[in-house]
Enzyme design. Structure first.
Site, PDB file in Angstrom:
ATOM      1  N   SER A  69      15.354 -22.703 -18.913  1.00 32.17           N
ATOM      2  CA  SER A  69      14.237 -21.829 -18.529  1.00 32.17           C
ATOM      3  C   SER A  69      14.642 -20.564 -17.787  1.00 32.17           C
ATOM      4  O   SER A  69      13.779 -19.729 -17.496  1.00 32.17           O
ATOM      5  CB  SER A  69      13.220 -22.609 -17.692  1.00 32.17           C
ATOM      6  OG  SER A  69      12.414 -23.422 -18.524  1.00 32.17           O
ATOM      7  N   LYS A  72      13.465 -17.323 -19.244  1.00 30.87           N
ATOM      8  CA  LYS A  72      12.179 -16.715 -18.876  1.00 30.87           C
ATOM      9  C   LYS A  72      12.367 -15.463 -18.017  1.00 30.87           C
ATOM     10  O   LYS A  72      11.441 -14.652 -17.888  1.00 30.87           O
ATOM     11  CB  LYS A  72      11.290 -17.723 -18.146  1.00 30.87           C
ATOM     12  CG  LYS A  72      10.798 -18.877 -19.008  1.00 30.87           C
ATOM     13  CD  LYS A  72       9.845 -19.766 -18.222  1.00 30.87           C
ATOM     14  CE  LYS A  72       9.265 -20.881 -19.084  1.00 30.87           C
ATOM     15  NZ  LYS A  72      10.216 -21.970 -19.352  1.00 30.87           N
ATOM     16  N   ASP A 162       9.558 -34.356 -28.737  1.00 28.95           N
ATOM     17  CA  ASP A 162       8.992 -33.619 -27.603  1.00 28.95           C
ATOM     18  C   ASP A 162       7.603 -33.059 -27.895  1.00 28.95           C
ATOM     19  O   ASP A 162       6.922 -32.603 -26.976  1.00 28.95           O
ATOM     20  CB  ASP A 162       9.901 -32.448 -27.217  1.00 28.95           C
ATOM     21  CG  ASP A 162      11.180 -32.902 -26.549  1.00 28.95           C
ATOM     22  OD1 ASP A 162      11.209 -34.040 -26.043  1.00 28.95           O
ATOM     23  OD2 ASP A 162      12.152 -32.131 -26.532  1.00 28.95           O
ATOM     24  N   SER A 316       7.304 -22.530 -14.316  1.00 29.50           N
ATOM     25  CA  SER A 316       8.112 -22.485 -15.538  1.00 29.50           C
ATOM     26  C   SER A 316       7.291 -22.904 -16.753  1.00 29.50           C
ATOM     27  O   SER A 316       7.623 -23.848 -17.471  1.00 29.50           O
ATOM     28  CB  SER A 316       9.343 -23.387 -15.395  1.00 29.50           C
ATOM     29  OG  SER A 316      10.341 -23.025 -16.330  1.00 29.50           O
ATOM     30  N   ASN A 318       6.016 -23.063 -20.262  1.00 32.18           N
ATOM     31  CA  ASN A 318       6.514 -22.772 -21.603  1.00 32.18           C
ATOM     32  C   ASN A 318       5.444 -22.199 -22.521  1.00 32.18           C
ATOM     33  O   ASN A 318       5.727 -21.330 -23.356  1.00 32.18           O
ATOM     34  CB  ASN A 318       7.095 -24.034 -22.238  1.00 32.18           C
ATOM     35  CG  ASN A 318       8.451 -24.395 -21.688  1.00 32.18           C
ATOM     36  OD1 ASN A 318       9.000 -23.697 -20.838  1.00 32.18           O
ATOM     37  ND2 ASN A 318       9.002 -25.494 -22.149  1.00 32.18           N
ATOM     38  N   HIS A 369      17.947 -25.756 -27.610  1.00 35.38           N
ATOM     39  CA  HIS A 369      19.364 -25.952 -27.293  1.00 35.38           C
ATOM     40  C   HIS A 369      20.240 -24.947 -28.039  1.00 35.38           C
ATOM     41  O   HIS A 369      21.445 -24.883 -27.795  1.00 35.38           O
ATOM     42  CB  HIS A 369      19.784 -27.377 -27.648  1.00 35.38           C
ATOM     43  CG  HIS A 369      19.346 -28.402 -26.645  1.00 35.38           C
ATOM     44  ND1 HIS A 369      20.129 -28.809 -25.589  1.00 35.38           N
ATOM     45  CD2 HIS A 369      18.182 -29.087 -26.527  1.00 35.38           C
ATOM     46  CE1 HIS A 369      19.499 -29.710 -24.870  1.00 35.38           C
ATOM     47  NE2 HIS A 369      18.307 -29.904 -25.421  1.00 35.38           N
ATOM     48  N   GLY A 430      16.259 -23.915 -14.426  1.00 37.86           N
ATOM     49  CA  GLY A 430      16.262 -24.267 -15.839  1.00 37.86           C
ATOM     50  C   GLY A 430      16.777 -25.682 -16.015  1.00 37.86           C
ATOM     51  O   GLY A 430      17.705 -26.103 -15.319  1.00 37.86           O
TER      52      GLY A 430
END
Length: 478
Positions: A69, A72, A162, A316, A318, A369, A430
């Site tokens: 993260s 960002k 996920d 954070s 998403n 990833h 992150g």
């Protein structure tokens, strides 16, 4: 070659591996401490002078790693700079047809612009606006206009396992958030244990949103463990509630919706029913463009970017990152998809002085990833953004180490809590499987502020404590 010249050349070559903040500390070698804490491989560190931008120390500083993260930081800078702090999203309501004796013989349309802060209260306001037009019944359909965005609702790096989780939500031009954390594209499922042996009671925020709910859970003794899980069956609209909930206890979990546009229109219909409106049996919900002859009813204006940015960075978020990327594509190039937005991020980085050939990324949140950037590139970003007009907003939105207030400390509220480190770290966290990163600004005891980035990957256990050891060393020794 003379011995003195050879010594000088060796010192120049070794410089990146040794910390030289000032003559007073020239004998202090931070490398030993970093090697002990982070190890010789699978870690990288970059530290810059915040005033000059000079790299003072680097350890594997040019090796690209998974930013998680901390990516960002780039998304946030581009969003504030290119859209502006006062940018707002708009969601509008229209009807067509005619109204006769309280019945709308026509359709209802809701047009979105990607607002990540849209909530059920705004849909209730839309329902009120329809009532004020004298509408009590709808003889027609409800449509969602999501055309501002295109392409896949998911970024490429989201894996199947996920997809049910809040941090991997689908996004669209018309999407709803269940609360002020603005996890757009999700719903909250609350499960409460009542009578032992029976199914628990289940409620939803903002509503069921057209999802199919399957409850396999049961209420158990008040002394038993809570094992409730809430998940969405892959690529379906089925939410499955499993496990046990102790009598007299309750829990809540976030789960993603399957089709944000359609689910948001379902929520509008439920809001209209709450306000006493009825629908003919054939009334349907679908996507649809607003006809040219449609009648405007109402619009909702979001918070400004400046107002919503602390939630984005400190928590954070998403969903907001994915929406911002698509918004950049739509506003800059007229194409609201992820890849176009990524291209905007690259162009922005180039304009502020970054070498974007060193950046590999396929989303704006950092969830993939496949994203790669080096520690030196992250600290370069954090140096160059100080010149942007919205830097104060950007900086204020970063988590503050040791501040317990959720929307101040954010993801760092439980780190750097002791007296020697508290409130000295302002940085973006992150985390992915095997990955922990931290990049931002740290104020040392000397009073000097440094820009830093620490990246770890391929770890069998979280490296948060090890990262914090390094940052605490910077604070207390320099």
């Amino acid at each position: 070659m003379k011995k003195g010249l050879m010594t000088l050349l060796l010192m120049i070559i070794m410089f990146p591996l040794v910390w030289h903040p000032s003559p007073a500390h020239a004998s202090v070698n931070i490398s030993d401490m970093i090697m002990t804490s982070l190890g010789a491989t699978n870690a990288g560190v970059s530290i810059r002078d915040s005033e000059t931008g000079q790299i003072l120390y680097q350890f594997n500083g040019n090796t690209p790693r998974k930013p998680a993260s901390t990516l960002k930081l780039l998304t946030g800078a581009a969003t504030l700079s290119l859209l502006g702090e006062q940018y707002r999203y708009h969601t509008s309501l229209y009807i067509d047809g005619s109204i006769s004796k309280g019945t709308l013989n026509g359709n209802v349309y809701m047009k979105g612009s990607g607002d990540p802060t849209l909530q059920y209260t705004q849909l209730l306001a839309f329902a009120d606006a329809l009532k004020n037009k004298g509408i009590t019944k709808v003889n027609g359909n409800l449509y969602g206009d999501e055309r501002i965005f295109s392409g896949s609702p998911l970024t490429p790096g989201i894996v199947a396992e996920d997809e049910s989780d809040y941090y991997a939500a689908r996004t669209s031009g018309l999407v709803l958030s269940p609360d002020n954390d603005f996890d757009a594209g999700t719903m909250i499922v609350r499960v409460a244990g009542e009578k032992v042996g029976q199914k628990p009671s289940v409620s939803f925020i903002p509503s069921t949103m057209g999802m199919t709910i399957i409850t396999n859970a049961k209420t158990v003794s008040s002394k038993s463990m809570n094992t409730i899980t809430v998940s969405r069956k892959y690529r379906t609209s089925e939410v499955i509630i499993s496990g046990n909930i102790p009598a007299g206890k309750w829990t809540q979990q976030w789960v993603t919706v399957n089709d944000p546009t359609i689910n948001t229109v379902y929520a509008l219909k439920e809001a209209m029913k709450t306000q006493g409106m009825t629908f003919v049996e054939t009334s349907a919900i679908d996507r649809g463009e607003i006809p040219e002859n449609a009648t405007f009813i109402a619009t909702h204006e979001s918070q400004t970017l400046k107002e919503m940015f602390p939630v984005f960075m400190k928590l954070s978020n998403n969903s907001m990152a994915d929406i911002f990327v698509k918004t950049l594509g739509a506003e800059v190039h007229g194409v609201g998809d992820t890849q176009t937005g990524i291209n905007v991020l690259r162009d922005f980085g180039q304009t502020i002085g970054l070498d974007m050939s060193n950046w590999t990324f396929e989303d704006g949140s950092g969830i993939s990833h496949n994203n790669k950037v080096s520690p030196n590139d992250l600290t370069a970003l954090l140096y160059h953004v100080r010149d942007m007009e919205a830097y104060h907003t950007y900086y204020q939105a970063l988590p503050v180490g040791g501040n317990k207030e959720r929307l101040t400390g954010g993801s760092l509220r439980d780190r750097y809590t002791n007296a020697s480190t508290k409130l000295r770290v302002v940085a973006k966290t992150g985390a992915l499987t095997g990955v922990n990163t931290l990049a931002g600004y740290v104020k040392a005891k000397s009073g000097k502020t440094y820009i830093f980035s620490i990246m770890t990957e391929n770890r069998s256990a979280p490296a948060i404590d090890e990262i914090d050891t390094v940052v605490s060393h910077l604070i207390n020794k320099y």
